[in-house]
Design an enzyme around this catalytic site. Structure first.
Site, PDB file in Angstrom:
ATOM      1  CG  HIS A  19       9.386  -5.858  -7.556  1.00 43.88           C
ATOM      2  ND1 HIS A  19       9.009  -4.721  -8.226  1.00 43.88           N
ATOM      3  CD2 HIS A  19       9.495  -5.501  -6.245  1.00 43.88           C
ATOM      4  CE1 HIS A  19       8.886  -3.718  -7.360  1.00 43.88           C
ATOM      5  NE2 HIS A  19       9.193  -4.165  -6.156  1.00 43.88           N
ATOM      6  CE  LYS A  43       6.275   2.587  -0.870  1.00 43.19           C
ATOM      7  NZ  LYS A  43       6.978   1.570  -1.656  1.00 43.19           N
ATOM      8  NE  ARG A  93      15.686  -2.253  -2.564  1.00 41.68           N
ATOM      9  CZ  ARG A  93      14.814  -1.269  -2.748  1.00 41.68           C
ATOM     10  NH1 ARG A  93      14.436  -0.943  -3.960  1.00 41.68           N
ATOM     11  NH2 ARG A  93      14.334  -0.599  -1.724  1.00 41.68           N
ATOM     12  CB  SER A 131       8.804   0.981  -8.012  1.00 38.50           C
ATOM     13  OG  SER A 131       8.692  -0.430  -7.989  1.00 38.50           O
TER      14      SER A 131
HETATM   15  O1  PNS Z   1       6.412  -2.251  -1.752  1.00 34.83           O
HETATM   16  P1  PNS Z   1       6.321  -1.731  -0.370  1.00 34.83           P
HETATM   17  O2  PNS Z   1       5.660  -0.380  -0.369  1.00 34.83           O
HETATM   18  O3  PNS Z   1       7.629  -1.718   0.321  1.00 34.83           O
HETATM   19  O4  PNS Z   1       5.351  -2.729   0.462  1.00 34.83           O
HETATM   20  C1  PNS Z   1       4.910  -2.390   1.748  1.00 34.83           C
HETATM   21  C2  PNS Z   1       3.834  -3.367   2.248  1.00 34.83           C
HETATM   22  C3  PNS Z   1       2.696  -3.470   1.257  1.00 34.83           C
HETATM   23  C4  PNS Z   1       4.462  -4.728   2.449  1.00 34.83           C
HETATM   24  C5  PNS Z   1       3.332  -2.834   3.618  1.00 34.83           C
HETATM   25  O5  PNS Z   1       3.009  -1.464   3.499  1.00 34.83           O
HETATM   26  C6  PNS Z   1       2.110  -3.574   4.162  1.00 34.83           C
HETATM   27  O6  PNS Z   1       2.164  -4.732   4.461  1.00 34.83           O
HETATM   28  N1  PNS Z   1       0.975  -2.861   4.272  1.00 34.83           N
HETATM   29  C7  PNS Z   1      -0.264  -3.403   4.774  1.00 34.83           C
HETATM   30  C8  PNS Z   1      -0.671  -2.769   6.081  1.00 34.83           C
HETATM   31  C9  PNS Z   1      -0.047  -3.509   7.251  1.00 34.83           C
HETATM   32  O7  PNS Z   1      -0.211  -4.686   7.442  1.00 34.83           O
HETATM   33  N2  PNS Z   1       0.677  -2.743   8.095  1.00 34.83           N
HETATM   34  C10 PNS Z   1       1.321  -3.303   9.264  1.00 34.83           C
HETATM   35  C11 PNS Z   1       2.700  -3.885   8.978  1.00 34.83           C
HETATM   36  S1  PNS Z   1       3.910  -2.755   9.457  1.00 34.83           S
END
Ligand code: PNS
Length: 161
Positions: A19, A43, A93, A131
């Site tokens: 990150h 999650k 990645r 993570s």
């Molecule tokens: O670290 P992560 O879990 O891969 O991040 C995921 C994240 C936070 C980018 C994604 O879950 C997100 O943007 N969530 C907010 C809800 C949203 O906007 N959902 C629609 C997009 S698919």
């Protein structure tokens, strides 16, 4: 002046060197980078609370004058609009990340055609770091000190008691 503000969203439970590598790369190409921790993650139960993650990331990115850290809830596109961000930064990645990232980027584009997703690749040495793996390996006594910032190691040790 036309400045570019981007959001780097995620769960960051916890922040890894992968990150941090992406934050450094992002901060070097956009004017302002907002690291945004999702509060209502699907999650499951996180290891670190949102305030703990916020504190750790703030400490780790203090060296970058154009990086700020915050939290958000709800749709990313709504948060982006709220803070005036034109782009979302995400790391890829490996090919295995691609499908999930592609779906998210396309859904976000559908929800807001003006919001662009920028993909960057972290340094090769972090391509296998996640993570989830960090937490799993640390819990079993493995050495993850080369893969997360020292302040995260301290917090992991404190959690372990
Ligand atoms: O670290 P992560 O879990 O891969 O991040 C995921 C994240 C936070 C980018 C994604 O879950 C997100 O943007 N969530 C907010 C809800 C949203 O906007 N959902 C629609 C997009 S698919």
């Amino acid at each position: 002046m036309n400045t570019v503000k981007a959001i780097y969203p995620g769960t960051f439970d916890p922040l890894t060197n992968g990150h941090l590598d992406l934050i450094a790369r992002g901060a070097s190409i956009v004017d302002q980078l907002v690291v945004a921790i999702l509060r209502n993650s699907e999650k499951g139960i996180p290891l670190f609370s949102v305030p703990e993650r916020l504190e750790m990331i703030q400490e780790a990115v203090a060296i970058y004058p154009n990086v700020t850290v915050t939290t958000f809830d709800g749709l990313l596109v709504d948060f982006a609009r709220q803070v005036g961000a034109k782009a979302v930064l995400r790391g890829i990645r490996a090919i295995s990340d691609y499908e999930y990232e592609f779906q998210m980027a396309m859904m976000n584009r559908k929800l807001d055609p003006d919001l662009e997703t920028l993909f960057m690749m972290p340094a090769e040495k972090y391509t296998y770091v996640s993570s989830r793996l960090i937490k799993g390996v640390f819990r079993l006594g493995g050495d993850v000190s080369a893969l997360v910032p020292p302040l995260v190691i301290e917090r992991l040790k404190a959690k372990a008691g």
